[in-house]
Design a protein around this motif. Structure first.
Motif, PDB file in Angstrom:
ATOM      1  N   CYS A  82      45.725  58.777 -17.915  1.00 31.64           N
ATOM      2  CA  CYS A  82      46.661  59.906 -17.838  1.00 31.64           C
ATOM      3  C   CYS A  82      46.162  61.088 -18.667  1.00 31.64           C
ATOM      4  N   LYS A  83      45.739  60.794 -19.879  1.00 28.58           N
ATOM      5  CA  LYS A  83      45.271  61.856 -20.772  1.00 28.58           C
ATOM      6  C   LYS A  83      44.012  62.523 -20.244  1.00 28.58           C
ATOM      7  N   SER A  84      43.172  61.752 -19.560  1.00 26.41           N
ATOM      8  CA  SER A  84      41.968  62.350 -18.991  1.00 26.41           C
ATOM      9  C   SER A  84      42.292  63.212 -17.776  1.00 26.41           C
ATOM     10  N   PRO A  87      45.408  66.467 -19.737  1.00 26.16           N
ATOM     11  CA  PRO A  87      45.365  66.452 -21.208  1.00 26.16           C
ATOM     12  C   PRO A  87      46.445  67.290 -21.886  1.00 26.16           C
ATOM     13  N   ASN A  88      47.095  68.167 -21.145  1.00 28.29           N
ATOM     14  CA  ASN A  88      48.085  69.048 -21.766  1.00 28.29           C
ATOM     15  C   ASN A  88      49.509  68.525 -21.675  1.00 28.29           C
ATOM     16  N   ASP A  89      49.682  67.343 -21.098  1.00 30.54           N
ATOM     17  CA  ASP A  89      51.024  66.785 -20.962  1.00 30.54           C
ATOM     18  C   ASP A  89      51.235  65.637 -21.952  1.00 30.54           C
ATOM     19  N   TRP A  91      51.981  61.934 -23.147  1.00 34.94           N
ATOM     20  CA  TRP A  91      51.782  60.557 -22.714  1.00 34.94           C
ATOM     21  C   TRP A  91      51.916  59.615 -23.907  1.00 34.94           C
TER      22      TRP A  91
END
Length: 201
Positions: A82-84, A87-89, A91
């Motif tokens: 998800c982070k990849s 990255p701006n949200d 998680w």
């Protein structure tokens, strides 16, 4: 066997996260229901994706539509994906059964995640839904179509699913302040999903 399969869900998805992410359809066959869900969420509102997997395609659908997304999953490998991807949200690695974020959301979704819980844990989830729901919040989740347990397979390993009876889901929603907006069994347009869409009263 059944109990073991339930206990192994998180580890199963964690070990196979990259394969699952690669194989997960991006066709967005879910889009008609996702749009129906968004009709109940204010533009730019905050959405909690419970059991978000790798963030694609569902969380990504909401993010690209301009909503503020907070995704949680029990699998660290899924959250890393998800982070990849986004990255701006927001998680986080978290067990939905003990979720306590300390904030409320305009929409909550548990698509193909909630039904991996044992039935006793599913019953307890409705207070967690309520505690994270802002006024008039939308809630959407998938379930089975009758009370019981089903063991599928993924990557050659047992994959646990469980469901309550429909009347019990309705009762739990009502007890926790949600009205059913729409419900369908075995929707052919979503590959046979049984879907609940509700709204906090």
């Amino acid at each position: 066997m059944t109990s073991d399969a339930a206990d192994r869900i998180v580890n199963l998805y964690d070990r196979h996260a990259k394969t699952w992410n690669r194989e997960r359809s991006r066709s967005l066959f879910e889009a008609p229901w996702l749009n129906r869900f968004l009709e109940l969420v204010p533009p730019g509102g905050a959405i909690l994706d419970i059991g978000c997997g790798s963030g694609e395609p569902i969380a990504g659908f909401f993010i690209r539509a301009g909503y503020r997304l907070h995704g949680i999953d029990s699998s660290p490998a899924m959250i890393a994906l998800c982070k990849s991807h986004f990255p701006n949200d927001a998680w986080g690695v978290a067990d939905m059964r003990t979720l306590s974020i300390g904030r409320k959301f305009n929409g909550l979704i548990a698509w193909d995640s909630f039904f991996h819980l044992r039935r006793v844990d599913q019953r307890r989830m409705f207070t967690i839904f309520r505690d994270h729901a802002a006024s008039n919040a939308a809630l959407m989740f998938t379930s089975g179509d009758s009370d019981g347990v089903a063991i599928g397979t993924y990557a050659g390993e047992p994959l646990y699913h469980a469901s309550l009876a429909p009347h019990e889901y309705r009762a739990l929603l009502d007890e926790n302040g949600f009205d059913v907006v729409a419900h369908v069994f075995d929707d052919p347009n979503t590959g046979g999903h049984s879907i609940w869409l509700a709204r906090l009263k």
